[in-house]
Scaffold this active site. Sequence first.
Site, PDB file in Angstrom:
ATOM      1  N   LYS A  79      -5.412 -16.369  20.231  1.00 13.67           N
ATOM      2  CA  LYS A  79      -5.738 -15.131  19.532  1.00 13.67           C
ATOM      3  C   LYS A  79      -6.606 -14.302  20.453  1.00 13.67           C
ATOM      4  CE  LYS A  79      -5.201 -13.287  15.338  1.00 13.67           C
ATOM      5  NZ  LYS A  79      -4.064 -13.415  14.407  1.00 13.67           N
ATOM      6  N   GLY A 176       1.026  -6.628  -4.813  1.00 15.22           N
ATOM      7  CA  GLY A 176       1.314  -5.890  -3.578  1.00 15.22           C
ATOM      8  C   GLY A 176       2.807  -5.823  -3.316  1.00 15.22           C
ATOM      9  N   GLY A 178       4.475  -4.180  -0.798  1.00 17.37           N
ATOM     10  CA  GLY A 178       4.647  -3.563   0.511  1.00 17.37           C
ATOM     11  C   GLY A 178       5.874  -4.118   1.213  1.00 17.37           C
ATOM     12  N   VAL A 180       6.477  -6.905   2.698  1.00 17.77           N
ATOM     13  CA  VAL A 180       6.840  -8.276   2.327  1.00 17.77           C
ATOM     14  C   VAL A 180       7.000  -8.401   0.813  1.00 17.77           C
ATOM     15  CG1 VAL A 180       6.174 -10.700   2.422  1.00 17.77           C
ATOM     16  CG2 VAL A 180       5.610  -9.192   4.338  1.00 17.77           C
ATOM     17  N   TYR A 182       7.671  -6.369  -1.659  1.00 19.53           N
ATOM     18  CA  TYR A 182       8.842  -5.806  -2.355  1.00 19.53           C
ATOM     19  C   TYR A 182      10.095  -6.620  -2.080  1.00 19.53           C
ATOM     20  CZ  TYR A 182      11.459  -2.588  -5.124  1.00 19.53           C
ATOM     21  OH  TYR A 182      12.214  -2.068  -6.148  1.00 19.53           O
TER      22      TYR A 182
END
Length: 349
Positions: A79, A176, A178, A180, A182
Amino acid sequence: SVFSSPSFDEHEDVAFHYDGETGLKAIISLHSTVMGPALGGCRMWAYDDDAAALTDVLRLSRGMTFKNALADLPWGGGKSVIIGNAKTDKTPAMMREMGRFVDSFGGRYIVAEDVGTTPEDMAEIAKTTRNVRGVKSVGFDPSPGTAYGVFKGLEAAVGEALGASDLKGVRVAVQGLGHVGYDLARRLHAAGAVLTVTDIDAAALARAERELGATVVGLDAIYDADVDVYAPCALGATLNDDTIPRLKASIVAGAANNQLAETRHGDRLADRGILYAPDYVLNAGGVIHIYHEGPDFDRDATFAHIGRIGGTMRDIFRRAKDDGIPPHIAADRLAKDKLAAAKAGQRKA
Ligand code: NAI
């Protein structure tokens, strides 16, 4: 001293980079390259202080090792963080300098987007290193892959907790709608699930009512919904002291990153008899999609790989039962076993 941070438990390589010309202040952490080059996103965030940035990058890179291992990817975990305000401090030159920093690892670190960075930033980074994924011009969207993986994992959780072989009539609360959320809701609806949804976006809610026959509730009311599954697909840390006692669901399975406010909240869910599908296993479809992206992209092979998340989830639930531990701990143990086996194999070779 930063070097005395307790989070440096098993990390292989951590490097700091400051560039006077572009103002870049960045840290790259390679937690493990046992499985392959360390892949993980670049987060840009206005951290309170440098110690907070270091703690974050160490924690997140460790998480990527586990995530990539359980996703059956030939990638280790890494990361990076850029310290700064993504809206006001970011410049293309800074991103190109970040690319040089990534490149200095000679391929042992592969960068992708994360909170505060975008596919456009990855395109800038791609000017100074080849070790970058999720570049804007390549034009792939991993979200449908993520949604498919969540769907397969959610199915496995329903099988485990409710003994149901399909999703007909299973009540799911999706928080949510969005990229993903939906797509997940669409798949759930097609499989016969009954949806309760919430979002801050009125247009998304209207569409879900119209297309998916979903029942709309308020932002906070989603925690009290009378459902079988709570699927967090918006923000992190929604499993906390306030929400866990309110949940009527017997399963939590969603796409959001870092759903547990603290690790102990995984234990709280188990105490309440709620089956938790660990977020980093469930939402790995995105990183699996990124792995397969390229000129020879094979959608069927990619989705078949993502579909294996269902089987991994069942392995985790079995391990949790066998060891008498909650699934979020079982997932970590499974990942550690995989890494240990790979390490042992490498020593033998
Ligand atoms: P997105 O930004 O497209 O969707 C988030 C949705 O949540 C939006 O519709 C937004 O209006 C809604 N929202 C914001 N605040 C809300 C609130 N308080 N209550 C209810 N809804 C709210 O994001 P995306 O890409 O769909 O990601 C969703 C989650 O999944 C994030 O936590 C993300 O980190 C995680 N994730 C996404 C992956 C991907 O491939 N896109 C991969 C792995 C994890």
